[in-house]
Motif scaffolding. Structure first.
Motif, PDB file in Angstrom:
ATOM      1  N   HIS A 231     -12.075  -1.741   0.866  1.00  0.00           N
ATOM      2  CA  HIS A 231     -12.176  -0.903   2.062  1.00  0.00           C
ATOM      3  C   HIS A 231     -10.902  -0.100   2.275  1.00  0.00           C
ATOM      4  CE1 HIS A 231     -16.047  -2.492   3.519  1.00  0.00           C
ATOM      5  NE2 HIS A 231     -15.647  -3.629   2.954  1.00  0.00           N
ATOM      6  N   LEU A 232      -9.756  -0.672   1.931  1.00  0.00           N
ATOM      7  CA  LEU A 232      -8.489   0.060   2.003  1.00  0.00           C
ATOM      8  C   LEU A 232      -8.521   1.273   1.084  1.00  0.00           C
ATOM      9  CD1 LEU A 232      -5.398   0.192   2.846  1.00  0.00           C
ATOM     10  CD2 LEU A 232      -4.973  -1.111   0.751  1.00  0.00           C
ATOM     11  N   ASN A 233      -9.008   1.098  -0.137  1.00  0.00           N
ATOM     12  CA  ASN A 233      -9.068   2.206  -1.090  1.00  0.00           C
ATOM     13  C   ASN A 233     -10.034   3.288  -0.638  1.00  0.00           C
ATOM     14  OD1 ASN A 233      -7.541   1.973  -3.909  1.00  0.00           O
ATOM     15  ND2 ASN A 233      -7.908  -0.087  -3.119  1.00  0.00           N
ATOM     16  N   LYS A 234     -11.129   2.888  -0.029  1.00  0.00           N
ATOM     17  CA  LYS A 234     -12.067   3.881   0.511  1.00  0.00           C
ATOM     18  C   LYS A 234     -11.394   4.687   1.622  1.00  0.00           C
ATOM     19  CE  LYS A 234     -16.077   5.858   1.541  1.00  0.00           C
ATOM     20  NZ  LYS A 234     -17.257   5.013   1.871  1.00  0.00           N
ATOM     21  N   TYR A 235     -10.672   4.018   2.497  1.00  0.00           N
ATOM     22  CA  TYR A 235     -10.006   4.707   3.601  1.00  0.00           C
ATOM     23  C   TYR A 235      -8.951   5.677   3.095  1.00  0.00           C
ATOM     24  CZ  TYR A 235      -7.619   5.489   8.045  1.00  0.00           C
ATOM     25  OH  TYR A 235      -7.080   6.084   9.154  1.00  0.00           O
ATOM     26  N   LEU A 236      -8.126   5.239   2.129  1.00  0.00           N
ATOM     27  CA  LEU A 236      -7.043   6.086   1.635  1.00  0.00           C
ATOM     28  C   LEU A 236      -7.536   7.240   0.756  1.00  0.00           C
ATOM     29  CD1 LEU A 236      -4.250   3.465   0.866  1.00  0.00           C
ATOM     30  CD2 LEU A 236      -4.503   4.946   2.872  1.00  0.00           C
ATOM     31  N   LEU A 237      -8.771   7.146   0.282  1.00  0.00           N
ATOM     32  CA  LEU A 237      -9.331   8.264  -0.456  1.00  0.00           C
ATOM     33  C   LEU A 237      -9.558   9.454   0.474  1.00  0.00           C
ATOM     34  CD1 LEU A 237     -10.632   9.634  -2.916  1.00  0.00           C
ATOM     35  CD2 LEU A 237     -12.776   8.473  -2.314  1.00  0.00           C
ATOM     36  N   TYR A 238     -10.019   9.169   1.691  1.00  0.00           N
ATOM     37  CA  TYR A 238     -10.357  10.238   2.627  1.00  0.00           C
ATOM     38  C   TYR A 238      -9.299  10.445   3.712  1.00  0.00           C
ATOM     39  CZ  TYR A 238     -14.808   9.927   0.250  1.00  0.00           C
ATOM     40  OH  TYR A 238     -15.791   9.918  -0.721  1.00  0.00           O
ATOM     41  N   HIS A 239      -8.286   9.603   3.717  1.00  0.00           N
ATOM     42  CA  HIS A 239      -7.130   9.765   4.607  1.00  0.00           C
ATOM     43  C   HIS A 239      -5.900   9.627   3.709  1.00  0.00           C
ATOM     44  CE1 HIS A 239     -10.447   8.214   7.066  1.00  0.00           C
ATOM     45  NE2 HIS A 239      -9.928   8.907   8.067  1.00  0.00           N
ATOM     46  N   LYS A 240      -5.506  10.708   3.083  1.00  0.00           N
ATOM     47  CA  LYS A 240      -4.501  10.667   2.018  1.00  0.00           C
ATOM     48  C   LYS A 240      -3.168  10.108   2.509  1.00  0.00           C
ATOM     49  CE  LYS A 240      -7.149  12.921  -0.964  1.00  0.00           C
ATOM     50  NZ  LYS A 240      -7.846  12.211  -2.045  1.00  0.00           N
ATOM     51  N   PRO A 241      -2.565   9.209   1.742  1.00  0.00           N
ATOM     52  CA  PRO A 241      -1.228   8.728   2.090  1.00  0.00           C
ATOM     53  C   PRO A 241      -0.219   9.875   2.064  1.00  0.00           C
ATOM     54  CG  PRO A 241      -2.247   7.338   0.404  1.00  0.00           C
ATOM     55  CD  PRO A 241      -3.100   8.565   0.533  1.00  0.00           C
ATOM     56  N   THR A 242       0.735   9.808   2.956  1.00  0.00           N
ATOM     57  CA  THR A 242       1.791  10.819   2.982  1.00  0.00           C
ATOM     58  C   THR A 242       2.918  10.472   2.012  1.00  0.00           C
ATOM     59  OG1 THR A 242       2.796   9.668   4.862  1.00  0.00           O
ATOM     60  CG2 THR A 242       1.327  11.513   5.352  1.00  0.00           C
ATOM     61  N   ARG A 243       2.885   9.262   1.490  1.00  0.00           N
ATOM     62  CA  ARG A 243       3.856   8.815   0.490  1.00  0.00           C
ATOM     63  C   ARG A 243       3.223   7.678  -0.307  1.00  0.00           C
ATOM     64  NH1 ARG A 243      10.008   8.804   0.820  1.00  0.00           N
ATOM     65  NH2 ARG A 243       9.415  10.347   2.369  1.00  0.00           N
ATOM     66  N   LEU A 244       3.488   7.644  -1.612  1.00  0.00           N
ATOM     67  CA  LEU A 244       2.999   6.572  -2.476  1.00  0.00           C
ATOM     68  C   LEU A 244       4.188   5.833  -3.064  1.00  0.00           C
ATOM     69  CD1 LEU A 244       0.672   8.777  -2.395  1.00  0.00           C
ATOM     70  CD2 LEU A 244      -0.089   7.800  -4.557  1.00  0.00           C
ATOM     71  N   LEU A 245       4.063   4.527  -3.176  1.00  0.00           N
ATOM     72  CA  LEU A 245       5.075   3.733  -3.840  1.00  0.00           C
ATOM     73  C   LEU A 245       4.569   3.357  -5.226  1.00  0.00           C
ATOM     74  CD1 LEU A 245       6.279   1.336  -0.987  1.00  0.00           C
ATOM     75  CD2 LEU A 245       7.085   3.638  -1.582  1.00  0.00           C
ATOM     76  N   SER A 246       5.428   3.488  -6.210  1.00  0.00           N
ATOM     77  CA  SER A 246       5.075   3.134  -7.579  1.00  0.00           C
ATOM     78  C   SER A 246       4.915   1.618  -7.700  1.00  0.00           C
ATOM     79  CB  SER A 246       6.166   3.615  -8.530  1.00  0.00           C
ATOM     80  OG  SER A 246       7.338   2.821  -8.360  1.00  0.00           O
ATOM     81  N   PRO A 247       4.356   1.135  -8.807  1.00  0.00           N
ATOM     82  CA  PRO A 247       4.202  -0.314  -9.002  1.00  0.00           C
ATOM     83  C   PRO A 247       5.517  -1.085  -9.019  1.00  0.00           C
ATOM     84  CG  PRO A 247       2.750   0.869 -10.479  1.00  0.00           C
ATOM     85  CD  PRO A 247       3.651   1.893  -9.854  1.00  0.00           C
TER      86      PRO A 247
END
Length: 275
Positions: A231-247
């Motif tokens: 559900h988190l991935n579904k949400y972030l697909l349509y509400h784009k993160p403003t910053r991503l952290l690498s692995p």
């Protein structure tokens, strides 16, 4: 403004112009100075129930040492037996709040209730105490500093295997009957639910939406492939993160380390490594 993209071996900017944070892409001194002036308080939420209480000391001691050092941090520990929590020494700028949480029969129920608990406490408490809120799994340890480079409005962490030989396919939920379903061919990155964050307002919207999806699935007799993470991935697909952290920011120690991972800041603790 504060990202310095000196890396050419990795993706440092998404298609929607959000920075991807890697070692060598930022100046921590500049960022720390900027956020120190704002005098912000950051909150960290973590859950320790049933067998996961064994990870409290390791998580707290490493977070106390490496997480947003020098900044004001409120650590909110949810546990079913708060009276059993021994005294933990905290840095002067850190404050620990131990909060009782209901004991569920199945760990899946505990996991899926995290989003609901976080959203409810944002409304009743957190919004008055912190500017940013982070959700981190208790079964991790920090090994390197995690600083102000992680602060932004809505931040997702790319899962470890996305940059390894195991990146055979994303683990999105594809069954259309699930609220977490992502249409075939869509999706940007796969984000881990073990470490996500943002402003309290954005995290409130995220957790409410995800929990609503979880409960709708339950009503329909279905459970998403990776539960709340789907559900988190579904949400972030349509509400784009403003910053991503690498692995680098949440590495799975069971994976072989590719050369692009120059530092492992936080790693999962093997469940069978502690009794």
């Amino acid at each position: 403004m504060y990202i310095i993209p000196r890396r050419r071996d990795v993706l440092v900017l998404t298609a929607w112009l959000a920075p991807v944070v890697w070692e060598g892409t930022f100046s921590r001194d500049i960022l720390n100075a900027h956020y120190m002036q704002k005098n912000l308080v950051t909150g960290v939420v973590t859950f320790a129930v049933k067998k996961y209480v064994q990870f409290i000391e390791g998580f707290m001691s490493s977070a106390n040492k490496y997480f947003l050092t020098g900044h004001q941090v409120n650590l909110y520990l949810f546990t079913e037996n708060p009276e059993q929590i021994s005294h933990l020494h905290m840095a002067p700028e850190n404050h620990l709040f131990v909060i009782p949480v209901q004991n569920h029969s199945w760990w899946q129920d505990i996991s899926m209730s995290h989003m609901d608990i976080i959203s409810r406490y944002i409304c009743s408490q957190f919004q008055y105490e912190v500017a940013y809120l982070y959700s981190i799994d208790i079964d991790v340890q920090l090994f390197e500093h995690i600083g102000a480079e992680i602060i932004d409005t809505l931040v997702g962490t790319i899962i470890s295997w996305q940059y390894t030989a195991r990146c055979e396919s994303k683990s999105y939920e594809t069954r259309t009957e699930s609220q977490a379903a992502i249409p075939k061919g869509e999706g940007d990155f796969y984000y881990t639910a073990s470490f996500y964050r943002g402003s309290v307002a954005k995290v409130c919207k995220l957790t409410r939406a995800c929990f609503k999806g979880v409960m709708k699935d339950r009503e329909n007799g279905i459970e998403a492939r990776c539960r709340d993470e789907s559900h988190l991935n579904k949400y972030l697909l349509y509400h784009k993160p403003t910053r991503l952290l690498s692995p680098e920011y949440y590495w799975d120690e069971e994976l072989s380390q590719p050369c692009i991972i120059q530092v492992k800041r936080m790693c999962s603790v093997h469940k069978d490594s502690k009794k």
